[in-house]
Design a protein around this motif. Structure first.
Motif, PDB file in Angstrom:
ATOM      1  N   UNK A  52       0.830  -1.202   0.000  1.00 23.49           N
ATOM      2  CA  UNK A  52       0.000   0.000   0.000  1.00 23.49           C
ATOM      3  C   UNK A  52       0.866   1.255   0.000  1.00 23.49           C
ATOM      4  N   UNK A  53       1.933   1.271   0.799  1.00 21.73           N
ATOM      5  CA  UNK A  53       2.749   2.483   0.901  1.00 21.73           C
ATOM      6  C   UNK A  53       3.374   2.847  -0.442  1.00 21.73           C
ATOM      7  N   UNK A  54       3.870   1.868  -1.175  1.00 20.83           N
ATOM      8  CA  UNK A  54       4.458   2.146  -2.491  1.00 20.83           C
ATOM      9  C   UNK A  54       3.380   2.577  -3.479  1.00 20.83           C
ATOM     10  N   UNK A  55       2.226   1.960  -3.392  1.00 20.61           N
ATOM     11  CA  UNK A  55       1.112   2.342  -4.260  1.00 20.61           C
ATOM     12  C   UNK A  55       0.756   3.803  -4.060  1.00 20.61           C
ATOM     13  N   UNK A  56       0.663   4.227  -2.816  1.00 21.92           N
ATOM     14  CA  UNK A  56       0.320   5.621  -2.529  1.00 21.92           C
ATOM     15  C   UNK A  56       1.400   6.568  -3.042  1.00 21.92           C
ATOM     16  N   UNK A  57       2.660   6.168  -2.892  1.00 27.18           N
ATOM     17  CA  UNK A  57       3.761   6.969  -3.411  1.00 27.18           C
ATOM     18  C   UNK A  57       3.663   7.119  -4.930  1.00 27.18           C
ATOM     19  N   UNK A  58       3.418   6.013  -5.616  1.00 26.85           N
ATOM     20  CA  UNK A  58       3.340   6.056  -7.073  1.00 26.85           C
ATOM     21  C   UNK A  58       2.160   6.892  -7.548  1.00 26.85           C
ATOM     22  N   UNK A  59       1.005   6.702  -6.928  1.00 22.59           N
ATOM     23  CA  UNK A  59      -0.192   7.426  -7.358  1.00 22.59           C
ATOM     24  C   UNK A  59      -0.035   8.932  -7.185  1.00 22.59           C
ATOM     25  N   UNK A  60       0.774   9.346  -6.196  1.00 18.38           N
ATOM     26  CA  UNK A  60       0.984  10.775  -5.955  1.00 18.38           C
ATOM     27  C   UNK A  60       1.729  11.453  -7.094  1.00 18.38           C
ATOM     28  N   UNK A  61       2.359  10.682  -7.979  1.00 14.42           N
ATOM     29  CA  UNK A  61       3.032  11.275  -9.136  1.00 14.42           C
ATOM     30  C   UNK A  61       2.049  11.994 -10.048  1.00 14.42           C
ATOM     31  N   UNK A  62       0.777  11.658  -9.958  1.00 13.79           N
ATOM     32  CA  UNK A  62      -0.247  12.323 -10.757  1.00 13.79           C
ATOM     33  C   UNK A  62      -0.277  13.822 -10.487  1.00 13.79           C
ATOM     34  N   UNK A  63       0.096  14.229  -9.293  1.00 20.55           N
ATOM     35  CA  UNK A  63       0.031  15.643  -8.912  1.00 20.55           C
ATOM     36  C   UNK A  63       1.364  16.367  -9.099  1.00 20.55           C
ATOM     37  N   UNK A  64       2.385  15.672  -9.574  1.00 22.18           N
ATOM     38  CA  UNK A  64       3.723  16.259  -9.704  1.00 22.18           C
ATOM     39  C   UNK A  64       3.929  16.764 -11.130  1.00 22.18           C
ATOM     40  N   UNK A  65       4.295  18.030 -11.253  1.00 22.45           N
ATOM     41  CA  UNK A  65       4.651  18.602 -12.548  1.00 22.45           C
ATOM     42  C   UNK A  65       6.119  19.012 -12.503  1.00 22.45           C
ATOM     43  N   UNK A  66       6.918  18.413 -13.345  1.00 16.30           N
ATOM     44  CA  UNK A  66       8.342  18.730 -13.386  1.00 16.30           C
ATOM     45  C   UNK A  66       8.564  20.026 -14.169  1.00 16.30           C
ATOM     46  N   UNK A  67       9.611  20.737 -13.810  1.00 19.22           N
ATOM     47  CA  UNK A  67       9.964  21.948 -14.555  1.00 19.22           C
ATOM     48  C   UNK A  67      10.647  21.551 -15.864  1.00 19.22           C
ATOM     49  N   UNK A  68      10.637  22.435 -16.855  1.00 18.72           N
ATOM     50  CA  UNK A  68      11.361  22.135 -18.099  1.00 18.72           C
ATOM     51  C   UNK A  68      12.835  21.807 -17.842  1.00 18.72           C
ATOM     52  N   UNK A  69      13.446  22.472 -16.868  1.00 17.45           N
ATOM     53  CA  UNK A  69      14.854  22.206 -16.566  1.00 17.45           C
ATOM     54  C   UNK A  69      15.037  20.808 -15.995  1.00 17.45           C
ATOM     55  N   UNK A  70      14.127  20.390 -15.129  1.00 23.99           N
ATOM     56  CA  UNK A  70      14.214  19.037 -14.568  1.00 23.99           C
ATOM     57  C   UNK A  70      14.005  17.981 -15.651  1.00 23.99           C
ATOM     58  N   UNK A  71      13.057  18.221 -16.543  1.00 22.31           N
ATOM     59  CA  UNK A  71      12.833  17.281 -17.639  1.00 22.31           C
ATOM     60  C   UNK A  71      14.061  17.192 -18.531  1.00 22.31           C
TER      61      UNK A  71
END
Length: 324
Positions: A281-300
């Motif tokens: 469950x803990x890893x699942x929650x971590x992975x699903x939270x990527x939906x809310x993460x927007x990387x900057x153009x520099x990070x990409x």
């Protein structure tokens, strides 16, 4: 969770791969209760695509999903499973003959406890059966209501075109991640030309890109990574260095390495659904939270510059089944 469209199928843009719950990794099948909790938590977080296959176990992974779907979960998920790695007709090797497709689908429906499969993939292209014959049989299953969408897995460009000419293909499942970028030159443009979605398996590099694997990591018996080319010898050393750089970028982004590599994959387009696998469950929650993460153009850009992994992503025998 945000949603995307694969062909004409709408799903949450992060799915869940079930393979490791029953198959291939150390500890697989050791805690079905935790796996079911993980599946239920995934649905609660907006994960809709749940990916399994008859060969995982074999069969036990589909049975596990069948147990998890009881109690009102069936109507909240897209059930995706696969056929063709197991022959039910007595043939050796891959079998996508019409007779085998029909035997396979009945077994999967029974184990899953469902009256239809939402997305039914050919697991690997069968060189002994014309793809037209396989897809025509799948099209009949659509008409009969036993499946609703057709998928391919690790098929080559010519096969995708031939299949799509018989019946619309909803999704191609292939390995795609920061360290496996093989689909980008030819396959991804073709999918977009035809309106086919991409489902990305092993988006976390089989755990390598999460930062959990270090130079001192050793794999238990039964874990297929112990013999995978990317996890052995000089390839392993190179890939540890790559993963360390991902971890550094994740620190700058204020996120975990897993979230960063999933957000990178989501940034490649709105027709891509990664299906990271976990049984916790803990890893699942971590992975699903990527939906809310927007990387900057520099990070990409920094992630793009890392390049791919060293070594093939499967062993020699498995690589021969890819891109047919």
């Amino acid at each position: 969770m945000k949603h995307v469209t694969l062909g004409d199928l709408t799903v949450g843009r992060i799915g869940l791969g079930m393979m490791g719950m029953s198959f291939a990794y150390s500890g697989a099948g050791s805690d079905d209760a935790e796996s079911i909790r993980t599946l239920h938590r995934a649905v609660d977080l907006g994960v809709t695509m749940i990916d399994t296959a008859e060969v995982y176990g074999p069969y036990t992974n589909e049975e596990l999903l069948g147990q998890a779907l009881k109690g009102g979960y069936r109507d909240r998920v897209v059930v995706a499973t696969k056929f063709g790695m197991i022959s039910h007709t007595g043939r050796e090797g891959l079998d996508s003959s019409p007779a085998n497709v029909r035997k396979a689908v009945e077994g999967s429906l029974r184990r899953l406890g469902v009256d239809h499969i939402d997305l039914y993939y050919q697991h690997r292209v069968d060189p002994g059966t014309p793809i037209e014959d396989t897809v025509a049989t799948l099209a009949d299953l659509v008409t009969e209501g036993k499946i609703t969408h057709i998928g391919l897995s690790e098929a080559g460009a010519a096969t995708i075109r031939r299949a799509h000419a018989i019946h619309p293909i909803t999704a191609l499942q292939t390995e795609y991640s920061l360290w496996t970028r093989d689909p980008e030159p030819e396959i991804l443009p073709l999918l977009r030309e035809l309106g086919i979605g991409l489902v990305a398996y092993s988006p976390l590099g089989r755990g390598f890109l999460t930062g959990a694997i270090t130079a001192g990591t050793r794999f238990e018996a039964g874990d297929f990574r112990a013999s995978n080319p990317r996890f052995t010898g000089a390839n392993f050393d190179h890939n540890v260095h790559l993963a360390d750089q991902v971890t550094a970028i994740a620190g700058d982004a204020g996120a975990t390495p897993a979230q960063v590599v999933l957000a990178w994959l989501l940034s490649r387009g709105g027709d891509i659904v990664p299906i990271p696998g976990t049984k916790r469950v803990t890893r699942l929650e971590e992975n699903a939270a990527a939906d809310a993460l927007t990387l900057t153009p520099e990070q990409i850009a920094r992630l793009d510059a890392l390049g791919g992994a060293a070594g093939d992503h499967h062993n020699e025998a498995q690589m021969k089944m890819i891109g047919l």
